[in-house]
Motif scaffolding. Structure first.
Motif, PDB file in Angstrom:
ATOM      1  N   GLN A   1      -3.622 -13.384 -17.484  1.00  0.00           N
ATOM      2  CA  GLN A   1      -2.190 -12.898 -17.381  1.00  0.00           C
ATOM      3  C   GLN A   1      -2.003 -11.465 -17.418  1.00  0.00           C
ATOM      4  OE1 GLN A   1      -0.640 -15.422 -20.504  1.00  0.00           O
ATOM      5  NE2 GLN A   1       0.611 -16.300 -18.966  1.00  0.00           N
ATOM      6  N   LEU A   2      -2.672 -10.784 -18.352  1.00  0.00           N
ATOM      7  CA  LEU A   2      -2.567  -9.435 -18.669  1.00  0.00           C
ATOM      8  C   LEU A   2      -3.034  -8.660 -17.373  1.00  0.00           C
ATOM      9  CD1 LEU A   2      -1.848  -7.108 -20.506  1.00  0.00           C
ATOM     10  CD2 LEU A   2      -3.994  -7.026 -21.475  1.00  0.00           C
ATOM     11  N   ALA A   3      -4.087  -9.093 -16.981  1.00  0.00           N
ATOM     12  CA  ALA A   3      -4.561  -8.563 -15.522  1.00  0.00           C
ATOM     13  C   ALA A   3      -3.725  -8.698 -14.288  1.00  0.00           C
ATOM     14  CB  ALA A   3      -5.949  -8.942 -15.329  1.00  0.00           C
TER      15      ALA A   3
ATOM     16  N   GLY B   1      -1.619 -14.876 -13.042  1.00  0.00           N
ATOM     17  CA  GLY B   1      -2.865 -14.779 -13.965  1.00  0.00           C
ATOM     18  C   GLY B   1      -3.063 -16.041 -14.628  1.00  0.00           C
ATOM     19  N   MET B   2      -1.865 -16.847 -15.108  1.00  0.00           N
ATOM     20  CA  MET B   2      -1.994 -17.870 -15.743  1.00  0.00           C
ATOM     21  C   MET B   2      -2.546 -18.995 -14.872  1.00  0.00           C
ATOM     22  SD  MET B   2       0.804 -20.101 -18.010  1.00  0.00           S
ATOM     23  CE  MET B   2       1.987 -20.042 -16.636  1.00  0.00           C
ATOM     24  N   ALA B   3      -2.130 -18.970 -13.594  1.00  0.00           N
ATOM     25  CA  ALA B   3      -2.663 -19.883 -12.810  1.00  0.00           C
ATOM     26  C   ALA B   3      -4.062 -19.701 -12.395  1.00  0.00           C
ATOM     27  CB  ALA B   3      -1.993 -19.755 -11.405  1.00  0.00           C
TER      28      ALA B   3
ATOM     29  N   ALA C   1       6.826  -8.155 -12.708  1.00  0.00           N
ATOM     30  CA  ALA C   1       5.370  -8.144 -13.101  1.00  0.00           C
ATOM     31  C   ALA C   1       5.150  -9.330 -14.148  1.00  0.00           C
ATOM     32  CB  ALA C   1       4.924  -6.888 -13.952  1.00  0.00           C
ATOM     33  N   TRP C   2       6.078  -9.357 -14.944  1.00  0.00           N
ATOM     34  CA  TRP C   2       5.932 -10.574 -15.933  1.00  0.00           C
ATOM     35  C   TRP C   2       5.858 -11.957 -15.204  1.00  0.00           C
ATOM     36  CZ3 TRP C   2       9.375 -14.730 -17.051  1.00  0.00           C
ATOM     37  CH2 TRP C   2       8.949 -15.454 -18.071  1.00  0.00           C
ATOM     38  N   TRP C   3       6.858 -12.246 -14.387  1.00  0.00           N
ATOM     39  CA  TRP C   3       7.021 -13.315 -13.321  1.00  0.00           C
ATOM     40  C   TRP C   3       5.725 -13.879 -12.469  1.00  0.00           C
ATOM     41  CZ3 TRP C   3       8.797 -18.079 -13.848  1.00  0.00           C
ATOM     42  CH2 TRP C   3       8.778 -18.868 -12.867  1.00  0.00           C
TER      43      TRP C   3
ATOM     44  N   SER D   1      -0.543  -6.368 -14.878  1.00  0.00           N
ATOM     45  CA  SER D   1      -0.812  -5.020 -14.687  1.00  0.00           C
ATOM     46  C   SER D   1      -0.836  -4.880 -13.178  1.00  0.00           C
ATOM     47  CB  SER D   1      -2.180  -4.641 -15.334  1.00  0.00           C
ATOM     48  OG  SER D   1      -2.104  -4.616 -16.787  1.00  0.00           O
ATOM     49  N   LEU D   2      -1.531  -5.654 -12.323  1.00  0.00           N
ATOM     50  CA  LEU D   2      -1.583  -5.459 -10.973  1.00  0.00           C
ATOM     51  C   LEU D   2      -0.169  -5.443 -10.214  1.00  0.00           C
ATOM     52  CD1 LEU D   2      -4.910  -7.572 -10.207  1.00  0.00           C
ATOM     53  CD2 LEU D   2      -4.675  -4.943  -9.938  1.00  0.00           C
ATOM     54  N   ALA D   3       0.647  -6.574 -10.656  1.00  0.00           N
ATOM     55  CA  ALA D   3       1.776  -6.691 -10.244  1.00  0.00           C
ATOM     56  C   ALA D   3       2.880  -5.728 -10.605  1.00  0.00           C
ATOM     57  CB  ALA D   3       2.564  -8.246 -10.598  1.00  0.00           C
ATOM     58  N   TRP D   4       2.694  -5.123 -11.752  1.00  0.00           N
ATOM     59  CA  TRP D   4       3.539  -3.965 -12.136  1.00  0.00           C
ATOM     60  C   TRP D   4       3.161  -2.851 -11.334  1.00  0.00           C
ATOM     61  CZ3 TRP D   4       2.518   0.984 -14.573  1.00  0.00           C
ATOM     62  CH2 TRP D   4       3.696   1.480 -14.985  1.00  0.00           C
ATOM     63  N   ALA D   5       1.888  -2.475 -11.278  1.00  0.00           N
ATOM     64  CA  ALA D   5       1.566  -1.196 -10.359  1.00  0.00           C
ATOM     65  C   ALA D   5       1.873  -1.473  -8.935  1.00  0.00           C
ATOM     66  CB  ALA D   5      -0.010  -1.299 -10.497  1.00  0.00           C
ATOM     67  N   GLY D   6       1.884  -2.740  -8.499  1.00  0.00           N
ATOM     68  CA  GLY D   6       2.021  -3.033  -6.962  1.00  0.00           C
ATOM     69  C   GLY D   6       3.727  -2.801  -6.949  1.00  0.00           C
ATOM     70  N   TRP D   7       4.447  -3.208  -7.924  1.00  0.00           N
ATOM     71  CA  TRP D   7       5.866  -2.648  -7.945  1.00  0.00           C
ATOM     72  C   TRP D   7       6.291  -1.564  -7.644  1.00  0.00           C
ATOM     73  CZ3 TRP D   7      10.045  -0.837  -9.987  1.00  0.00           C
ATOM     74  CH2 TRP D   7      11.487  -1.267  -9.641  1.00  0.00           C
ATOM     75  N   TRP D   8       5.716  -0.657  -8.560  1.00  0.00           N
ATOM     76  CA  TRP D   8       5.931   0.755  -8.782  1.00  0.00           C
ATOM     77  C   TRP D   8       5.335   1.248  -7.158  1.00  0.00           C
ATOM     78  CZ3 TRP D   8       9.633   2.917 -10.849  1.00  0.00           C
ATOM     79  CH2 TRP D   8      10.243   2.409 -12.278  1.00  0.00           C
ATOM     80  N   LEU D   9       4.389   0.923  -6.732  1.00  0.00           N
ATOM     81  CA  LEU D   9       4.142   1.803  -5.564  1.00  0.00           C
ATOM     82  C   LEU D   9       4.833   1.318  -4.564  1.00  0.00           C
ATOM     83  CD1 LEU D   9       0.066   0.895  -5.716  1.00  0.00           C
ATOM     84  CD2 LEU D   9       1.294   3.153  -5.772  1.00  0.00           C
ATOM     85  N   LYS D  10       5.525   0.203  -4.381  1.00  0.00           N
ATOM     86  CA  LYS D  10       6.242  -0.528  -3.216  1.00  0.00           C
ATOM     87  C   LYS D  10       7.671   0.134  -3.279  1.00  0.00           C
ATOM     88  CE  LYS D  10       8.335  -4.599  -1.464  1.00  0.00           C
ATOM     89  NZ  LYS D  10       8.565  -5.944  -1.685  1.00  0.00           N
ATOM     90  N   HIS D  11       8.070   0.769  -4.619  1.00  0.00           N
ATOM     91  CA  HIS D  11       9.235   1.181  -4.631  1.00  0.00           C
ATOM     92  C   HIS D  11       9.412   2.489  -4.902  1.00  0.00           C
ATOM     93  CE1 HIS D  11      10.124  -3.019  -5.418  1.00  0.00           C
ATOM     94  NE2 HIS D  11      11.236  -3.064  -4.848  1.00  0.00           N
ATOM     95  N   ARG D  12       8.341   3.320  -4.702  1.00  0.00           N
ATOM     96  CA  ARG D  12       8.424   4.749  -4.817  1.00  0.00           C
ATOM     97  C   ARG D  12       8.414   5.403  -3.489  1.00  0.00           C
ATOM     98  NH1 ARG D  12       8.348   7.398  -9.944  1.00  0.00           N
ATOM     99  NH2 ARG D  12       8.636   6.020 -11.252  1.00  0.00           N
TER     100      ARG D  12
END
Length: 149
Positions: free
Chosen positions: A133-135, A90-92, A82-84, A138-149
Motif C-alpha cells: 500500500q505504501l509503495a 497496493g492492497m490488491a 494517491a490514498w484511494w 507513493s507511486l500514485a502521489w508522485a504520478g499525480w504531481w507529475l501530471k498536474h505540474r
C-alpha cells in the motif's frame, strides 16, 4: 489589518518533516514500551501495551490532523487520489500475492524470514500488505504531481 483578513499560508516541507519526525519518535517510544511490557505476564502487560500504543497513535493522529488542516487544496487532492488509487492498488497486489501463497502453501515453502508461528505469519502478512500500500501510494502521489505540474 487584523490576522483574519490575510490569507493563511499553507504548511511547507518543514511541517511535513516535523510530523514525520514526531511519528517516528512516537513509533520508537511505543515499540520500546511494548518491549518493556512484553515481560509482564497476563492481562496487565497486554493492557499496558495496548494503552501505550493507543496513546502514541492518538498523538500521531492529532499531529496528522494539524498537518492536514494546514496544507492547500492541491496537496489534499494529491493525497486523497494517491490514498484511494495507490493504496487500493497496493492492497490488491499484496492480497493476490498472499492469497496465492496461502493457497499454494504445500507446494511453495515460505521464506524463513516470515516465521513459523501463526502470529509471526500474520504479522508478516499484514506488514506485506502495508508495504505494498505504501509503495502504491507513493507511486500514485508522485504520478499525480507529475501530471498536474
Amino acid at each position: 489589518m487584523n490576522d483574519l483578513s490575510r490569507p493563511r499560508r499553507p504548511h511547507g516541507p518543514g511541517a511535513y518533516v516535523l510530523v514525520l519526525g514526531t511519528s517516528l519518535v512516537l513509533g520508537g517510544l511505543a515499540g520500546a514500551a511494548s518491549a518493556f511490557f512484553d515481560d509482564q505476564p497476563g492481562p496487565v502487560g497486554t493492557a499496558m501495551t495496548a494503552a501505550l500504543v493507543s496513546a502514541a497513535m492518538a498523538v500521531g493522529f492529532t499531529a496528522c490532523i494539524w498537518w492536514w488542516r494546514g496544507i492547500d487544496e492541491a496537496a489534499r487532492e494529491a493525497h486523497k487520489w494517491a490514498w484511494w488509487w495507490g493504496g487500493s492498488g497496493g492492497m490488491a497486489v499484496g492480497s493476490v500475492l498472499l492469497l496465492t501463497l496461502m493457497l499454494r502453501a504445500e507446494e511453495q515453502p515460505l521464506p524463513a524470514g516470515i516465521g513459523s508461528a501463526p502470529a509471526d505469519i500474520f504479522v508478516s502478512g499484514m506488514m506485506s500488505i502495508l508495504l505494498f500500500q505504501l509503495a502504491g501510494y507513493s507511486l500514485a502521489w508522485a504520478g499525480w504531481w507529475l501530471k498536474h505540474r
